[in-house]
Each structure stands twice: as structure tokens, then as C-alpha cells.
Design a protein around this motif. Structure first.
Motif, PDB file in Angstrom:
ATOM      1  N   ALA A 155       0.820  -1.229   0.000  1.00  0.00           N
ATOM      2  CA  ALA A 155       0.000   0.000   0.000  1.00  0.00           C
ATOM      3  C   ALA A 155       0.840   1.259   0.000  1.00  0.00           C
ATOM      4  O   ALA A 155       0.453   2.264  -0.607  1.00  0.00           O
ATOM      5  N   TRP A 156       1.992   1.239   0.664  1.00  0.00           N
ATOM      6  CA  TRP A 156       2.765   2.476   0.784  1.00  0.00           C
ATOM      7  C   TRP A 156       3.734   2.700  -0.372  1.00  0.00           C
ATOM      8  O   TRP A 156       4.357   3.750  -0.462  1.00  0.00           O
ATOM      9  N   GLN A 157       3.838   1.751  -1.289  1.00  0.00           N
ATOM     10  CA  GLN A 157       4.796   1.895  -2.388  1.00  0.00           C
ATOM     11  C   GLN A 157       4.574   3.149  -3.241  1.00  0.00           C
ATOM     12  O   GLN A 157       5.552   3.795  -3.650  1.00  0.00           O
ATOM     13  N   PRO A 158       3.324   3.548  -3.540  1.00  0.00           N
ATOM     14  CA  PRO A 158       3.163   4.811  -4.296  1.00  0.00           C
ATOM     15  C   PRO A 158       3.773   6.013  -3.579  1.00  0.00           C
ATOM     16  O   PRO A 158       4.347   6.903  -4.223  1.00  0.00           O
ATOM     17  N   ALA A 159       3.647   6.044  -2.253  1.00  0.00           N
ATOM     18  CA  ALA A 159       4.246   7.146  -1.493  1.00  0.00           C
ATOM     19  C   ALA A 159       5.769   7.062  -1.538  1.00  0.00           C
ATOM     20  O   ALA A 159       6.457   8.093  -1.671  1.00  0.00           O
ATOM     21  N   ARG A 160       6.298   5.862  -1.448  1.00  0.00           N
ATOM     22  CA  ARG A 160       7.755   5.685  -1.514  1.00  0.00           C
ATOM     23  C   ARG A 160       8.299   6.172  -2.852  1.00  0.00           C
ATOM     24  O   ARG A 160       9.316   6.885  -2.907  1.00  0.00           O
ATOM     25  N   THR A 161       7.627   5.793  -3.933  1.00  0.00           N
ATOM     26  CA  THR A 161       8.044   6.223  -5.268  1.00  0.00           C
ATOM     27  C   THR A 161       7.952   7.744  -5.410  1.00  0.00           C
ATOM     28  O   THR A 161       8.848   8.390  -5.960  1.00  0.00           O
ATOM     29  N   ALA A 162       6.872   8.316  -4.889  1.00  0.00           N
ATOM     30  CA  ALA A 162       6.684   9.765  -4.980  1.00  0.00           C
ATOM     31  C   ALA A 162       7.764  10.516  -4.212  1.00  0.00           C
ATOM     32  O   ALA A 162       8.328  11.497  -4.717  1.00  0.00           O
ATOM     33  N   LEU A 163       8.076  10.061  -3.008  1.00  0.00           N
ATOM     34  CA  LEU A 163       9.098  10.725  -2.208  1.00  0.00           C
ATOM     35  C   LEU A 163      10.459  10.686  -2.904  1.00  0.00           C
ATOM     36  O   LEU A 163      11.185  11.687  -2.907  1.00  0.00           O
ATOM     37  N   ALA A 164      10.794   9.554  -3.488  1.00  0.00           N
ATOM     38  CA  ALA A 164      12.065   9.445  -4.210  1.00  0.00           C
ATOM     39  C   ALA A 164      12.089  10.407  -5.400  1.00  0.00           C
ATOM     40  O   ALA A 164      13.118  11.038  -5.677  1.00  0.00           O
ATOM     41  N   ARG A 165      10.954  10.541  -6.084  1.00  0.00           N
ATOM     42  CA  ARG A 165      10.879  11.441  -7.230  1.00  0.00           C
ATOM     43  C   ARG A 165      11.005  12.898  -6.787  1.00  0.00           C
ATOM     44  O   ARG A 165      11.707  13.684  -7.435  1.00  0.00           O
ATOM     45  N   TRP A 166      10.362  13.262  -5.688  1.00  0.00           N
ATOM     46  CA  TRP A 166      10.443  14.635  -5.197  1.00  0.00           C
ATOM     47  C   TRP A 166      11.867  14.970  -4.779  1.00  0.00           C
ATOM     48  O   TRP A 166      12.365  16.056  -5.042  1.00  0.00           O
ATOM     49  N   GLU A 167      12.518  14.015  -4.104  1.00  0.00           N
ATOM     50  CA  GLU A 167      13.897  14.249  -3.672  1.00  0.00           C
ATOM     51  C   GLU A 167      14.815  14.445  -4.881  1.00  0.00           C
ATOM     52  O   GLU A 167      15.681  15.318  -4.881  1.00  0.00           O
ATOM     53  N   ALA A 168      14.628  13.618  -5.900  1.00  0.00           N
ATOM     54  CA  ALA A 168      15.490  13.709  -7.082  1.00  0.00           C
ATOM     55  C   ALA A 168      15.271  15.028  -7.810  1.00  0.00           C
ATOM     56  O   ALA A 168      16.221  15.660  -8.284  1.00  0.00           O
ATOM     57  N   ALA A 169      14.004  15.455  -7.907  1.00  0.00           N
ATOM     58  CA  ALA A 169      13.698  16.700  -8.614  1.00  0.00           C
ATOM     59  C   ALA A 169      14.020  17.927  -7.778  1.00  0.00           C
ATOM     60  O   ALA A 169      14.344  18.991  -8.312  1.00  0.00           O
ATOM     61  N   GLY A 170      13.914  17.789  -6.456  1.00  0.00           N
ATOM     62  CA  GLY A 170      14.183  18.920  -5.577  1.00  0.00           C
ATOM     63  C   GLY A 170      13.150  20.010  -5.664  1.00  0.00           C
ATOM     64  O   GLY A 170      13.433  21.161  -5.312  1.00  0.00           O
ATOM     65  N   SER A 171      11.949  19.663  -6.130  1.00  0.00           N
ATOM     66  CA  SER A 171      10.901  20.679  -6.258  1.00  0.00           C
ATOM     67  C   SER A 171       9.641  20.213  -5.532  1.00  0.00           C
ATOM     68  O   SER A 171       9.402  19.013  -5.395  1.00  0.00           O
ATOM     69  N   ALA A 172       8.853  21.175  -5.098  1.00  0.00           N
ATOM     70  CA  ALA A 172       7.667  20.865  -4.314  1.00  0.00           C
ATOM     71  C   ALA A 172       6.627  20.153  -5.174  1.00  0.00           C
ATOM     72  O   ALA A 172       6.390  20.541  -6.320  1.00  0.00           O
ATOM     73  N   PRO A 173       5.990  19.110  -4.643  1.00  0.00           N
ATOM     74  CA  PRO A 173       4.953  18.401  -5.394  1.00  0.00           C
ATOM     75  C   PRO A 173       3.650  19.183  -5.394  1.00  0.00           C
ATOM     76  O   PRO A 173       3.431  20.077  -4.568  1.00  0.00           O
TER      77      PRO A 173
END
Length: 233
Positions: free
Chosen positions: A31-49
Motif C-alpha cells: 500500500a505504501w509503495q506509491p508514497a515511496r516512489t513519490a518521495l524518491a521522485r520529489w527528492e530527485a527533482a528537488g521541487s515541491a509536489p
């Protein structure tokens, strides 16, 4: 005979409980995998979601926490999502501070569940910096994060961020600790540190730490130009 039967029923009931617990844990992990993927993407981009991405991550973690309420990972990741909800907002607005205070509370909950988890301590220190709460709790968070996760990449980047943004504001002990973390991060993941410094607009603060490494200096210049161009658009 009755005792044996009762023991058998008790054992079967225990096995059923354990099976249900394992099933809930497994479903929570999915269930939490979408959040994990999103957090990794936000960190890589360095921009607010965006608001929709934040809500999807919150919902995924809320479901995971319902299924496995005592798992400190889900509590800590919920704190990260709450912290991201404040990134990019004007720091002086009440709503921004409320989001960061909410993140602080979640980081404290995660630490209470797993006091030896360096990621939660690093998140707590970073959130307190964003609130300019450079108090005893902040200094303890910096100390615990560095001591418990001296070579954890995510922890080192969090402490490096504190070093680059706030070193002149820190007490001597905290300053020394985040400086040491930056040195370890440069040895372990120099490219990530360079990208972080460029994104934060702190290339000038990092440059003296590169010890004359021409390749890293050139990368820093490229990343700084790329970040400046992105901000100008």
C-alpha cells in the motif's frame, strides 16, 4: 484429553493471528509503495509536489498505517510527506509553519517508536531548521542522526543540507557535526552533494570543500548553471 484439545485450539488460534498479522504487514508494504516512489521522485527533482501528488502519498501512507500502525517506517515517511507539503511555500505564512509543526510531531512519534532510526532524527533536525528552532532538541537530533547513521546516504544529505544552509547560525558542536557529515557525504556521494548544493543555491559554500578536485569543480559549475537556468524559467 480436554487439555490437549484446548491446547490444540489455542495453537491454531495463535497461528491464525500470526497469519493475519503477516498478511496485514504484506498488504501495508504494498500500500505504501506509491508514497515511496513519490518521495524518491520529489527528492530527485528537488521541487515541491502538487496538491494531488501530496494527497495521493498521504492516502497511501494512511492505509499502510491503518494496516500496520506500529511500523515506525510509515510514521517517519508520513512525516516526510508533511514536510514536503511545506516546501516551496512562503516561510512566514502561518500555514507553512503549521505544516512543519505537523511534520515535527510525526518525526517525534517515529523516534518514540524506534529511537535508533537515524532517518527520523535527520528529518527532525531538518524540519526544525526550517522553523529556525535551533534549540537543544535540534542539536540532539543532529547528534543522534550522525551517530546512528554515519554513512547512511539519506542522513548525510540531510545533514549536509543543514550545513550548507545554516552553518553560520549553528552552535559550535552542531556546526562541527554537520561539517563532518558533509565531508563524509563528499567521499561517499559527491555528485549528489553537488546537485544538492546547486539546487539550494549554495555552490559558493561548497566549492572550498572540493579540495581542488577539478572534475568536481567543473560539475559544480555545470549544476549551478543548470539550476540557475531552471529557476529563471
Amino acid at each position: 484429553m480436554n487439555l490437549s484439545r484446548n491446547l490444540g485450539y489455542g495453537g491454531a488460534a495463535l497461528l491464525l493471528v500470526l497469519a493475519l498479522w503477516a498478511l496485514a504487514n504484506g498488504v501495508a508494504d504494498v500500500a505504501w509503495q506509491p508514497a515511496r516512489t513519490a518521495l524518491a521522485r520529489w527528492e530527485a527533482a528537488g521541487s515541491a509536489p502538487g496538491a494531488e501528488a501530496l494527497e495521493q502519498a498521504r492516502a497511501a501512507l494512511a492505509l499502510a498505517r491503518t494496516l500496520d500502525p506500529l511500523n515506525p517506517r510509515y510514521v517517519q515517511e508520513s512525516a516526510r510527506v508533511r514536510e514536503w507539503a511545506a516546501i516551496g511555500l512562503p516561510p512566514w505564512e502561518t500555514g507553512t509553519r503549521d505544516r512543519l509543526e505537523d511534520a515535527l510531531a510525526a518525526y517525534r512519534d517515529a523516534i518514540a517508536l524506534r529511537p535508533t532510526w537515524p532517518y527520523a532524527w535527520a528529518g527532525l533536525a531538518r524540519a526544525k531548521l526550517r522553523l529556525l528552532q535551533l534549540d537543544a532538541e535540534f542539536e540532539r537530533a543532529v547528534e543522534r542522526a550522525g551517530a546512528l547513521g554515519p554513512w547512511e546516504p539519506e542522513v548525510l544529505l540531510a545533514l549536509t543540507e543543514i550545513d550548507l544552509l545554516a552553518e553560520p547560525l549553528l552552535a559550535e558542536t552542531a556546526s562541527a557535526r554537520v561539517a563532518a557529515a558533509t565531508e563524509r557525504a563528499l567521499r561517499q556521494q559527491p555528485r549528489e552533494v553537488i546537485r544538492l548544493a546547486a539546487r539550494l543555491g549554495q555552490a559558493d559554500r561548497l566549492r572550498p570543500r572540493l579540495a581542488g578536485d577539478k572534475a568536481l569543480e567543473k560539475q559544480l559549475e555545470r549544476e549551478a548553471r543548470r539550476s540557475a537556468a531552471g529557476n529563471a524559467r
